[in-house]
Design a protein around this motif. Structure first.
Motif, PDB file in Angstrom:
ATOM      1  N   LEU A 135      10.997   3.161   6.161  1.00 41.69           N
ATOM      2  CA  LEU A 135      10.087   3.923   5.305  1.00 41.69           C
ATOM      3  C   LEU A 135       8.699   3.295   5.392  1.00 41.69           C
ATOM      4  N   PRO A 136       7.652   4.051   5.111  1.00 45.75           N
ATOM      5  CA  PRO A 136       6.279   3.536   5.289  1.00 45.75           C
ATOM      6  C   PRO A 136       5.812   2.637   4.150  1.00 45.75           C
ATOM      7  N   HIS A 137       6.650   1.674   3.735  1.00 42.62           N
ATOM      8  CA  HIS A 137       6.262   0.806   2.625  1.00 42.62           C
ATOM      9  C   HIS A 137       5.041  -0.048   2.963  1.00 42.62           C
ATOM     10  N   ALA A 138       4.959  -0.549   4.213  1.00 37.65           N
ATOM     11  CA  ALA A 138       3.821  -1.393   4.600  1.00 37.65           C
ATOM     12  C   ALA A 138       2.513  -0.611   4.524  1.00 37.65           C
ATOM     13  N   ASP A 139       2.528   0.634   5.022  1.00 36.49           N
ATOM     14  CA  ASP A 139       1.326   1.472   4.954  1.00 36.49           C
ATOM     15  C   ASP A 139       0.975   1.793   3.501  1.00 36.49           C
ATOM     16  N   ASN A 140       1.997   2.066   2.701  1.00 39.55           N
ATOM     17  CA  ASN A 140       1.745   2.363   1.287  1.00 39.55           C
ATOM     18  C   ASN A 140       1.136   1.165   0.568  1.00 39.55           C
ATOM     19  N   LEU A 141       1.603  -0.029   0.935  1.00 44.08           N
ATOM     20  CA  LEU A 141       1.067  -1.242   0.324  1.00 44.08           C
ATOM     21  C   LEU A 141      -0.413  -1.398   0.637  1.00 44.08           C
ATOM     22  N   LYS A 142      -0.791  -1.142   1.896  1.00 48.46           N
ATOM     23  CA  LYS A 142      -2.196  -1.246   2.292  1.00 48.46           C
ATOM     24  C   LYS A 142      -3.038  -0.202   1.569  1.00 48.46           C
ATOM     25  N   THR A 143      -2.517   1.035   1.515  1.00 49.46           N
ATOM     26  CA  THR A 143      -3.245   2.108   0.836  1.00 49.46           C
ATOM     27  C   THR A 143      -3.425   1.786  -0.640  1.00 49.46           C
ATOM     28  N   HIS A 144      -2.370   1.251  -1.251  1.00 47.57           N
ATOM     29  CA  HIS A 144      -2.421   0.919  -2.669  1.00 47.57           C
ATOM     30  C   HIS A 144      -3.435  -0.191  -2.922  1.00 47.57           C
ATOM     31  N   ALA A 145      -3.486  -1.179  -2.015  1.00 48.21           N
ATOM     32  CA  ALA A 145      -4.422  -2.289  -2.165  1.00 48.21           C
ATOM     33  C   ALA A 145      -5.864  -1.801  -2.084  1.00 48.21           C
ATOM     34  N   LYS A 146      -6.139  -0.879  -1.134  1.00 42.62           N
ATOM     35  CA  LYS A 146      -7.489  -0.327  -1.000  1.00 42.62           C
ATOM     36  C   LYS A 146      -7.870   0.476  -2.233  1.00 42.62           C
ATOM     37  N   SER A 147      -6.909   1.260  -2.738  1.00 42.01           N
ATOM     38  CA  SER A 147      -7.161   2.079  -3.917  1.00 42.01           C
ATOM     39  C   SER A 147      -7.457   1.211  -5.134  1.00 42.01           C
ATOM     40  N   SER A 148      -6.683   0.131  -5.287  1.00 48.56           N
ATOM     41  CA  SER A 148      -6.867  -0.774  -6.421  1.00 48.56           C
ATOM     42  C   SER A 148      -8.214  -1.465  -6.341  1.00 48.56           C
ATOM     43  N   ALA A 149      -8.611  -1.853  -5.121  1.00 51.89           N
ATOM     44  CA  ALA A 149      -9.906  -2.510  -4.936  1.00 51.89           C
ATOM     45  C   ALA A 149     -11.042  -1.562  -5.270  1.00 51.89           C
ATOM     46  N   SER A 150     -10.891  -0.293  -4.872  1.00 53.40           N
ATOM     47  CA  SER A 150     -11.919   0.707  -5.159  1.00 53.40           C
ATOM     48  C   SER A 150     -12.066   0.936  -6.654  1.00 53.40           C
TER      49      SER A 150
END
Length: 704
Positions: free
Chosen positions: A683-698
């Motif tokens: 499952l794309p958990h690694a990609d989701n983690l990166k997306t979530h990190a960018k969203s949180s930073a924003s």
């Protein structure tokens, strides 16, 4: 660090949640896996003695991809009659077993706080201040407690502390485990309950009495109204099987610590409670040792110990009860069919009065104020998970809104249906329509089978990590939850219909119900999937093998594949024999084998996804391994996913989210597309983690 919040004054929770929802990541116009992972619900609700407030705990999931993985947090709140909340203990805490002091000034609860290793008894003042420790046990957890009506004594249930030498020996390699023989009984202690200025500690140099000389393992305790006796539940050993099938209630004299009265009941045994004057004891139990489920209500004479069925021939299952505080009257919740009622009952009569009729909500727990005028209820409906309701003057009202975002989302229509099976037996269940349902159009169908089988589906909130419900409806599926024969909610005789017939007529009912949904033009006969956990996982495996022509996809969760090896690896063999099989495998080996999904794996044409917790003691993970190997070796489409650390059902946030994604992806792959190859295993958990990190930073940058 534990976050303690005490708000003086009141806050309208729905307004606060609405504000918080502005920043939520769940922006879809329908229920998604992501916002399902944030779903909160009420775990316990206790009304204050005055009836003015309800103390409750709210289950709050950990944030996926952010928080360290684990079970839901459990926070403590107070709500008044107008639905205005006060937060008491919130954040990274797990509050359980809340109870009011008699004068309504304190709330007691169990918790581990301030990074402590063991669960202690705490109290918090209603008018201000932080939680204070009241009782702590040295090197062991307090698992349960009961406070006397005068708030001067407390009964505690705990296992003895482990010998410190054991830890040292393990480091030296002495790790041998003797199966089922190294368990320790839970013990009963009674001590004085002091104010918050003094913490009572039970240790090697105990200042309170030694454990009471109660034979066996103590699993529950209540004080009598006058504080002179204890109502104590015991079982021969700590084994789960003994808890299920060999428990007994006793009245124990507080002064002598000796049993005065024992109540003789057979089979499964639930809660018990003294009447307000101590003359009677209400007991939730079973009809006999072959009754699959709790649900029979008994009334016992506290002096003689004579036990009588209070609601003989009741075609429902009693779920919870509480005595009134000023008169001999019992308020109870009962499940009838897919609905629930609240009724009251008096000693000497089996005629009950319905206080809240079917259709209002699905109630699970009640709590009554000292005046008996206010009843707090934990309940859910088809529109929301468990919330706090209040009943007063014959009228009920909802007080909490734990998921304000949910009210803004459209939900699929939901209704109960009933049909006659091929042999004339009445069966039914609950149907969730596709969100954008159009009459005359056929839809892919997911049949979600309940476990037990001593359980039933209620017409309330049906969506969770393992239950497709509104999540699948939002993706244009119809979802059906069958109450096949052997389900509860329709009396003992009905719940016993599946005994000595594993996977027989009970699972034929699933086909009859599926065919009904096809015949009325709702379901596409070629696009029907089946899923379920435990006994429902057994049904999913049976659907993928013996009944393969009826199902285009199957997802089996902690399910049974081999009835012969199941008996030898489960922690409830006695319960299996007495209330399900009514026989032993060695009495008819071939029959057990032919009622096992592995026996029919060769004919399977149904893609099967198997998921299982690796620490499951109820249905051993080997059941899923066997199913996988029998399918794989014969060239069938199958995948096995194990969850380390998870037991009989996933408890941790990441495992729940992962399971939900895999369940729906499997169904999408085989019910929405023709002849599509098996989906990728990852499952794309690694990609989701990166997306979530960018969203949180924003978000953090914007907040600055």
């Amino acid at each position: 660090m534990t976050k303690l919040i005490l708000v003086i004054g009141v806050v309208n929770y729905s307004v606060a949640m609405a504000e918080e929802t502005k920043n939520t990541k769940a922006t879809s116009n329908s229920v998604t896996a992501e916002n399902l992972a944030t779903l909160q619900s009420i775990s316990q609700a206790q009304v204050s003695p005055s009836g003015e407030f309800v103390a409750f705990t709210r289950s709050v999931p950990r944030e996926i991809y952010v928080e360290k993985d684990g079970k839901n947090w459990s926070e403590l709140y107070l709500v008044n009659n107008q639905g205005e909340e006060r937060a008491f203990v919130t954040g990274k805490v797990n509050i359980k077993n809340i109870q009011w002091s008699k004068d309504g000034t304190l709330i007691y609860f169990l918790a581990k706080m301030h990074e402590e290793k063991f669960t202690a008894l705490y109290q918090i003042a209603v008018d201000g201040g932080q939680a204070q420790k009241a009782i702590t046990l040295t090197d062991t957890n307090i698992n349960q407690y009961a406070v006397s009506s005068d708030n001067k004594k407390v009964a505690l249930l705990a296992k003895p502390a482990k010998d410190k030498a054991d830890k040292k020996l393990k480091t030296l390699g002495f790790k041998a485990e003797v199966y089922e023989e190294e368990l320790t009984n839970q013990l009963l202690y009674v001590t004085e309950l002091h104010s918050s200025e003094k913490v009572t500690t039970l240790g090697n140099n105990a200042i309170i009495p030694e454990p009471w000389p109660i034979k066996g393992s103590v699993s529950n305790v209540h004080f009598s109204p006058n504080g002179e006796d204890l109502l104590v539940k015991t079982q021969p050993t700590p084994l789960v099987d003994d808890k299920y099938m060999k428990s007994q209630w006793h009245i124990v004299d507080l002064a002598s610590q000796q049993i005065k009265t024992s109540f003789t009941t057979l089979g499964k045994l639930g809660n018990a409670e003294f009447s307000y004057d101590g003359k009677y004891v209400a007991i939730l139990g079973a009809k006999d040792q072959h009754d699959p489920a709790l649900g029979r209500l008994y009334i016992a004479n506290a002096n003689s110990g004579i036990v009588a069925n209070w609601l003989p021939n009741f075609n429902g299952h009693v779920r919870d009860f509480e005595w009134a505080n000023s008169r001999n009257e019992l308020i109870f919740i009962a499940d009838i069919g897919s609905q629930s009622i609240i009724g009251n009952l008096k000693p000497g009569s089996s005629d009950y009065t319905t206080v809240v009729d079917v259709g209002a909500f699905i109630a699970s727990n009640i709590s009554i104020s000292d005046s008996d005028k206010t009843v707090a209820i934990r309940a859910n409906t088809a529109l929301h998970p468990n919330e706090v309701f209040i009943l007063r003057g014959g009228q009920h009202a909802r007080l909490t809104d734990s998921n304000a975002w949910l009210t803004a989302l459209p939900l699929g229509k939901q209704e109960s249906i009933t049909i006659k099976a091929r042999d004339g037996i009445e069966i039914g269940g609950v149907l969730v329509y596709p969100l954008n349902y159009k009459e005359g159009q056929r839809y892919p169908l997911i049949i979600s089978v309940h476990g037990g089988p001593e359980s039933h589906v209620k017409d309330g909130w049906l969506t969770s990590y393992a239950s497709p419900g509104q999540l699948a409806a939002a993706q244009n599926y119809a979802v059906f939850y069958p109450n096949y024969r052997g389900s509860t909610g329709q009396g003992v005789n009905y719940s016993m219909l599946g005994q000595n017939d594993y996977a027989g007529k009970e699972f034929d009912d699933l086909v009859d119900l599926k065919n009904h949904l096809v015949n009325i033009g709702l379901a596409d006969d070629k696009k029907v999937g089946i899923t379920g956990g435990s006994y429902g996982g057994y049904a999913a495996a049976w659907g993928a093998t013996k009944l393969t022509k009826h199902f285009a996809a199957s997802v089996m969760f902690v399910g049974i594949s081999n009835l012969v090896s199941k008996f030898g690896t489960t922690d409830i063999p006695n319960e299996m024999h007495l209330v399900h099989a009514r026989s032993y495998p060695w009495e008819k080996w071939q029959w057990y084998l032919e009622r096992s999904p592995i026996y029919w794996a060769q004919q399977s044409q149904t893609p099967l996804l198997i998921m299982h917790g690796k620490a499951d003691p109820r249905v051993h993970p080997a059941q899923s391994m066997e199913m996988y190997r029998y399918m794989k070796a014969q060239g069938k489409t199958v995948r096995l996913v194990n969850y380390p650390g998870e037991s009989h059902g996933n408890k941790n946030a990441a495992a729940r989210y992962d399971y939900n994604l895999r369940l729906m992806r499997w169904m999408d792959n085989y019910l929405k597309h023709d002849n599509k190859p098996m989906p990728a295993h990852d499952l794309p958990h690694a990609d989701n983690l990166k997306t979530h990190a960018k969203s949180s930073a924003s978000v953090a940058t914007q907040n600055k």
